[in-house]
Motif scaffolding. Structure first.
Motif, short mmCIF file in Angstrom:
data_model
loop_
_atom_site.label_atom_id
_atom_site.label_comp_id
_atom_site.label_asym_id
_atom_site.label_seq_id
_atom_site.Cartn_x
_atom_site.Cartn_y
_atom_site.Cartn_z
N ARG A 1 -8.21 -7.87 -6.34
CA ARG A 1 -7.21 -9.38 -5.80
C ARG A 1 -7.26 -9.75 -6.50
O ARG A 1 -5.76 -10.33 -7.40
CB ARG A 1 -9.06 -9.95 -5.36
CG ARG A 1 -9.11 -11.83 -5.12
CD ARG A 1 -7.72 -12.25 -3.96
NE ARG A 1 -7.91 -13.49 -3.86
CZ ARG A 1 -7.18 -14.17 -2.94
NH1 ARG A 1 -6.44 -13.20 -2.04
NH2 ARG A 1 -7.31 -15.38 -2.91
N ALA B 1 -3.02 -8.94 -7.13
CA ALA B 1 -2.68 -9.32 -6.32
C ALA B 1 -2.19 -10.41 -6.24
O ALA B 1 -1.11 -10.68 -6.26
CB ALA B 1 -3.28 -9.14 -4.55
N GLN C 1 1.02 -9.78 -9.24
CA GLN C 1 1.68 -9.54 -8.67
C GLN C 1 2.60 -9.66 -7.54
O GLN C 1 3.79 -10.09 -6.96
CB GLN C 1 1.73 -7.73 -8.36
CG GLN C 1 1.39 -6.62 -9.00
CD GLN C 1 2.04 -6.11 -10.32
OE1 GLN C 1 3.50 -5.96 -9.58
NE2 GLN C 1 1.88 -6.01 -10.63
N SER C 2 1.81 -10.39 -6.99
CA SER C 2 2.47 -11.79 -5.72
C SER C 2 1.77 -12.97 -5.37
O SER C 2 0.88 -12.56 -4.36
CB SER C 2 2.31 -10.69 -4.27
OG SER C 2 2.62 -9.30 -3.96
N ALA D 1 2.38 -15.19 -2.42
CA ALA D 1 1.65 -14.98 -1.44
C ALA D 1 0.36 -14.83 -1.01
O ALA D 1 0.25 -14.56 0.38
CB ALA D 1 1.68 -12.77 -0.94
N GLY E 1 -6.11 -0.90 -1.73
CA GLY E 1 -4.90 -2.22 -0.20
C GLY E 1 -6.41 -2.11 -0.49
O GLY E 1 -7.41 -1.32 0.41
N TYR F 1 -2.68 -6.93 1.09
CA TYR F 1 -1.99 -7.02 -0.16
C TYR F 1 -2.03 -4.82 0.03
O TYR F 1 -3.81 -3.97 -0.53
CB TYR F 1 -3.50 -7.42 -1.12
CG TYR F 1 -2.60 -6.68 -2.31
CD1 TYR F 1 -0.56 -7.13 -3.11
CD2 TYR F 1 -2.60 -6.00 -3.37
CE1 TYR F 1 -0.32 -6.69 -4.41
CE2 TYR F 1 -2.39 -5.67 -4.61
CZ TYR F 1 -0.89 -5.85 -5.02
OH TYR F 1 -0.28 -5.50 -6.12
N SER G 1 -1.39 -1.85 -3.09
CA SER G 1 -0.36 -2.32 -4.51
C SER G 1 0.47 -1.69 -4.41
O SER G 1 1.26 -0.69 -3.66
CB SER G 1 -1.66 -1.10 -5.43
OG SER G 1 -2.47 -1.52 -5.62
N ARG H 1 2.58 1.92 -2.23
CA ARG H 1 3.76 0.64 -0.84
C ARG H 1 4.52 2.84 -0.17
O ARG H 1 4.67 3.38 -1.40
CB ARG H 1 4.32 0.26 -1.38
CG ARG H 1 3.39 -1.44 -0.97
CD ARG H 1 4.31 -2.66 -1.66
NE ARG H 1 3.36 -4.03 -2.80
CZ ARG H 1 3.26 -4.87 -2.86
NH1 ARG H 1 4.68 -4.76 -3.31
NH2 ARG H 1 2.45 -5.83 -3.26
N ASN I 1 9.78 -12.17 3.13
CA ASN I 1 8.64 -11.07 3.20
C ASN I 1 8.77 -9.83 4.16
O ASN I 1 8.15 -10.27 4.82
CB ASN I 1 7.16 -10.94 2.65
CG ASN I 1 6.58 -9.96 2.37
OD1 ASN I 1 7.19 -8.30 2.80
ND2 ASN I 1 5.44 -10.23 1.74
#
Length: 167
Positions: A18, A21, A24-25, A28, A68, A90, A92, A96, A129
């Protein structure tokens, strides 16, 4: 890639992912990394969430590491129990493109289908996105509204598409 329902024993790994996430994003998620790290007893809070009835958090594991996650949450009010929401999706960056996102969503959707009361699943995604929007559309979600300036990260605004899947 293994997909499984997370238990309170997975709370530390979930919390670590978490935080990744949120870093990184940041666009989102409604919560910021700065807010998250100030929480008291975050692992205990995650353990509690993973025990909550109607709350199903699935994890994607790659080489025994949580990479994920996605949460399916059924509404609890009588007039809304026919709805569930997808939150905290999410994957990683290093995994992806390997199918974890699709597998997680399919697991959440399949779980929703097993709960007789749930008739539809809602989610929100940042409008820009494209990869996530395409995945959701591929799985049958349709946009029912757009919220302009839904999130503000630093000085940048992000719109969100609100999507639904009728089961």
């Amino acid at each position: 890639m293994e997909i499984k329902l997370l238990t309170p024993n997975d709370a530390s790994a979930y919390w670590e992912l978490r935080l990744e996430a949120l870093q990184q994003s940041p666009e989102a998620f409604g919560t910021s990394y700065e807010e998250a790290i100030q929480r008291t007893n975050p692992i205990e809070r995650v353990e509690s969430n993973l025990r909550t009835e109607g709350n199903y958090t699935f994890g994607a594991f790659h080489q025994d590491k949580l990479v994920g996650m996605v949460t399916l949450f059924q509404e609890s009010y009588l007039k809304m129990k026919h709805r569930a929401n997808i939150f905290a999706m999410y994957v990683s960056p290093q995994v992806r493109g390997l199918g974890a996102g699709k597998a997680l969503l399919m697991e959440a959707i399949n779980k929703a289908r097993t709960i007789e009361e749930i008739e539809k699943v809602n989610l929100s995604v940042v409008s820009t996105n494209e990869k996530a929007r395409n995945l959701y559309t591929q799985l049958g979600f349709k946009v029912f509204g757009v919220e302009e300036k839904a999130l503000k990260v630093a000085d940048t605004y992000y719109d969100e598409d609100h999507m639904t899947l009728i089961l």
